[in-house]
Design a protein around this motif. Sequence first.
Motif, PDB file in Angstrom:
ATOM      1  N   ASN A 117       0.852  -1.198   0.000  1.00 60.38           N
ATOM      2  CA  ASN A 117       0.000   0.000   0.000  1.00 60.38           C
ATOM      3  C   ASN A 117       0.883   1.242   0.000  1.00 60.38           C
ATOM      4  OD1 ASN A 117       0.338   1.064   2.814  1.00 60.38           O
ATOM      5  ND2 ASN A 117      -0.622  -0.886   3.355  1.00 60.38           N
ATOM      6  N   GLY A 118       0.273   2.386  -0.222  1.00 63.80           N
ATOM      7  CA  GLY A 118       1.039   3.618  -0.357  1.00 63.80           C
ATOM      8  C   GLY A 118       1.618   4.104   0.963  1.00 63.80           C
ATOM      9  N   MET A 162       6.147   8.722  -3.870  1.00 64.15           N
ATOM     10  CA  MET A 162       5.246   7.621  -3.501  1.00 64.15           C
ATOM     11  C   MET A 162       3.988   7.695  -4.352  1.00 64.15           C
ATOM     12  SD  MET A 162       2.142   7.199  -1.874  1.00 64.15           S
ATOM     13  CE  MET A 162       1.687   7.902  -0.312  1.00 64.15           C
ATOM     14  N   TYR A 187      -9.465  13.511  -9.831  1.00 67.48           N
ATOM     15  CA  TYR A 187     -10.447  14.217  -9.014  1.00 67.48           C
ATOM     16  C   TYR A 187     -11.116  15.312  -9.815  1.00 67.48           C
ATOM     17  CZ  TYR A 187      -8.059  11.865  -5.241  1.00 67.48           C
ATOM     18  OH  TYR A 187      -7.517  10.901  -4.449  1.00 67.48           O
ATOM     19  N   TYR A 194     -12.724  17.321   0.672  1.00 64.74           N
ATOM     20  CA  TYR A 194     -11.385  16.737   0.621  1.00 64.74           C
ATOM     21  C   TYR A 194     -10.404  17.852   0.311  1.00 64.74           C
ATOM     22  CZ  TYR A 194      -8.510  12.582  -0.527  1.00 64.74           C
ATOM     23  OH  TYR A 194      -7.589  11.584  -0.563  1.00 64.74           O
ATOM     24  N   ALA A 210       0.263  10.295  -4.362  1.00 65.12           N
ATOM     25  CA  ALA A 210      -0.912   9.405  -4.355  1.00 65.12           C
ATOM     26  C   ALA A 210      -1.996   9.867  -5.334  1.00 65.12           C
ATOM     27  CB  ALA A 210      -1.488   9.306  -2.941  1.00 65.12           C
ATOM     28  N   HIS A 211      -2.071  11.189  -5.566  1.00 66.41           N
ATOM     29  CA  HIS A 211      -3.089  11.713  -6.487  1.00 66.41           C
ATOM     30  C   HIS A 211      -2.569  11.850  -7.907  1.00 66.41           C
ATOM     31  CE1 HIS A 211      -5.418  14.059  -3.115  1.00 66.41           C
ATOM     32  NE2 HIS A 211      -5.229  12.789  -2.830  1.00 66.41           N
ATOM     33  N   SER A 235       0.034   5.740  -4.715  1.00 62.20           N
ATOM     34  CA  SER A 235      -0.916   4.838  -4.062  1.00 62.20           C
ATOM     35  C   SER A 235      -1.772   4.160  -5.120  1.00 62.20           C
ATOM     36  CB  SER A 235      -1.831   5.612  -3.116  1.00 62.20           C
ATOM     37  OG  SER A 235      -2.950   4.809  -2.772  1.00 62.20           O
ATOM     38  N   PHE A 236      -1.977   2.863  -4.938  1.00 61.90           N
ATOM     39  CA  PHE A 236      -2.852   2.103  -5.836  1.00 61.90           C
ATOM     40  C   PHE A 236      -4.081   1.607  -5.075  1.00 61.90           C
ATOM     41  CE2 PHE A 236       1.415   0.700  -7.917  1.00 61.90           C
ATOM     42  CZ  PHE A 236       1.579   1.960  -8.475  1.00 61.90           C
ATOM     43  N   VAL A 287       3.044  17.209  -1.316  1.00 60.44           N
ATOM     44  CA  VAL A 287       1.935  16.394  -1.820  1.00 60.44           C
ATOM     45  C   VAL A 287       1.407  17.040  -3.100  1.00 60.44           C
ATOM     46  CG1 VAL A 287      -0.349  15.441  -1.307  1.00 60.44           C
ATOM     47  CG2 VAL A 287       1.304  15.779   0.551  1.00 60.44           C
ATOM     48  N   THR A 315      -3.709  17.697   3.286  1.00 55.82           N
ATOM     49  CA  THR A 315      -3.453  16.366   2.727  1.00 55.82           C
ATOM     50  C   THR A 315      -4.232  15.326   3.516  1.00 55.82           C
ATOM     51  OG1 THR A 315      -1.710  14.780   2.109  1.00 55.82           O
ATOM     52  CG2 THR A 315      -1.377  15.987   4.161  1.00 55.82           C
ATOM     53  N   PHE A 316      -4.070  14.075   3.089  1.00 51.07           N
ATOM     54  CA  PHE A 316      -4.676  12.907   3.734  1.00 51.07           C
ATOM     55  C   PHE A 316      -3.826  12.555   4.969  1.00 51.07           C
ATOM     56  CE2 PHE A 316      -5.294   8.187   3.690  1.00 51.07           C
ATOM     57  CZ  PHE A 316      -6.673   8.171   3.775  1.00 51.07           C
ATOM     58  N   LYS A 344      -8.250   5.148  -5.995  1.00 54.87           N
ATOM     59  CA  LYS A 344      -7.409   5.899  -6.922  1.00 54.87           C
ATOM     60  C   LYS A 344      -7.712   5.451  -8.357  1.00 54.87           C
ATOM     61  CE  LYS A 344      -5.054   7.716  -3.411  1.00 54.87           C
ATOM     62  NZ  LYS A 344      -5.592   7.583  -2.047  1.00 54.87           N
ATOM     63  N   GLY A 394      -2.477  -1.066  -2.690  1.00 48.87           N
ATOM     64  CA  GLY A 394      -1.146  -1.172  -3.286  1.00 48.87           C
ATOM     65  C   GLY A 394      -0.502   0.190  -3.389  1.00 48.87           C
TER      66      GLY A 394
HETATM   67  C1  LIG Z   1      -4.637   7.567  -0.733  1.00 50.12           C
HETATM   68  C2  LIG Z   1      -3.606   8.478  -0.168  1.00 50.12           C
HETATM   69  C3  LIG Z   1      -2.560   7.997   0.642  1.00 50.12           C
HETATM   70  C4  LIG Z   1      -2.518   6.608   1.198  1.00 50.12           C
HETATM   71  O1  LIG Z   1      -2.340   5.629   0.291  1.00 50.12           O
HETATM   72  P1  LIG Z   1      -2.738   4.119   0.669  1.00 50.12           P
HETATM   73  O2  LIG Z   1      -2.318   3.373  -0.545  1.00 50.12           O
HETATM   74  O3  LIG Z   1      -4.217   4.102   0.886  1.00 50.12           O
HETATM   75  O4  LIG Z   1      -1.979   3.733   1.882  1.00 50.12           O
HETATM   76  C5  LIG Z   1      -1.567   8.884   1.027  1.00 50.12           C
HETATM   77  N1  LIG Z   1      -1.603  10.172   0.665  1.00 50.12           N
HETATM   78  C6  LIG Z   1      -2.612  10.686  -0.070  1.00 50.12           C
HETATM   79  C7  LIG Z   1      -2.576  12.130  -0.447  1.00 50.12           C
HETATM   80  C8  LIG Z   1      -3.653   9.856  -0.497  1.00 50.12           C
HETATM   81  O5  LIG Z   1      -4.669  10.362  -1.196  1.00 50.12           O
END
Ligand SMILES: *Cc1c(COP(=O)(O)O)cnc(C)c1O
Length: 377
Positions: free
Chosen positions: A62-63, A180, A285, A316, A160-161, A182-183, A132, A86-87, A187, A194
């Motif tokens: 995972n990410g 990094m 998005y 978000y 991730a985005h 994120s899958f 980010v 951010t997340f 996403k 992933g």
């Molecule tokens: C989705 C997301 C993550 C986390 O990724 P995971 O693969 O769900 O662990 C981290 N940072 C941002 C900005 C995200 O949108």
Amino acid sequence: MTPFDKPVYVTAPLLPPLEAVTARLADVWASGWLTNNGRQQELLEAALRAYLGVPQLSLFNNGTIALFTALRALDLRGEVITTPFTFPATPHALAWSGVTPVFADIDPVRLTLDPARVEEAITPRTTGILGVHVYGIPCDLDGLQQVADRHGLKVIYDGAHAFGTRVNGAGIGTFGDITMLSFHATKLFHTAEGGALACRDEAMRERINQLKNFGIIDPETVLSIGLNGKMNELQAVLGLAVLDCLAEEIDRRKALLQLYRRALGDVDGVTMVEEPPGIESSYQYCAIRIDEARFGCSRDDVHRALMNHNVISRKYFFPLCSDYACYRDLPSADPARLPVARTAAMQVLCLPLYGSLPPETVQCICDIIASCRGGAS
Ligand SMILES: *Cc1c(COP(=O)(O)O)cnc(C)c1O
């Protein structure tokens, strides 16, 4: 307008034809190999390297775990400067690794870290910058790199985005020290769960691969404090099947974004958050900003009106990470130091965007938004 019978969610996972997945699964069954450098993850890694235009890639389960590993691979300690917009995974990766997150304010247009605010936040304990690419819009890549170079800091990007984002043709994963991806199922490109790390040189990829497999280098040698971040063969199979459907999904999303753009284009007080020229979008998005003074009602009012019609939009990112109970006592979390991020968090709204979303639904969503104008809903 009558509410939708079924909830219209902000996204829906891209599901490839089941037969395409089972055909690939047959290969996995035949091999009897489920994880640890299997054939499928090798195939996916190569396909993604080409798709993303990155020299080195390492796949993860995972990410978030990928982000932990990036911090360890660069040996970041002390303080790392990051964005509050951010997340939770972004600051959590730092704090969980014993690094103090230091929040700096963002740029009012890009909504990503403002290099000038980053430079002000540097102390003798600062070791890196964690930016980010919010909604796939790249950070000020040159600006952040210049700050990093002036002060000898590492740069990590949470991309991730930003899967597939390109900057004047260059893959987003070619900037900074490590990026990094994120899958996650929510996403655009996904493997259910992933992620990946992209980097520039072979030696760094080797280090990352070692760390994601317990620090093991051979059956009798463990070199470093690693974790288990490996992607398994079932995830990789799903990823290969999803990758085959991506071009069509992106075309559909492009058309839907064009609809949103047209329908919301002349609604005063509502703007779409989009990438500057020269940037190939990640199409992940559909984010809008609502200026309450001009529009006559707030983002929260629009969110509620959509909810009343069974449309689940997302605030978000609201609240800011710096407002979480676990971070709000940090000196850098003081709201007075983050005015731009605070305004953004009050104004942004992510609207439904996924390939199978009917165009008529997009039109309805825009009509609901327009009808909120001036407080009439
Ligand atoms: C989705 C997301 C993550 C986390 O990724 P995971 O693969 O769900 O662990 C981290 N940072 C941002 C900005 C995200 O949108």
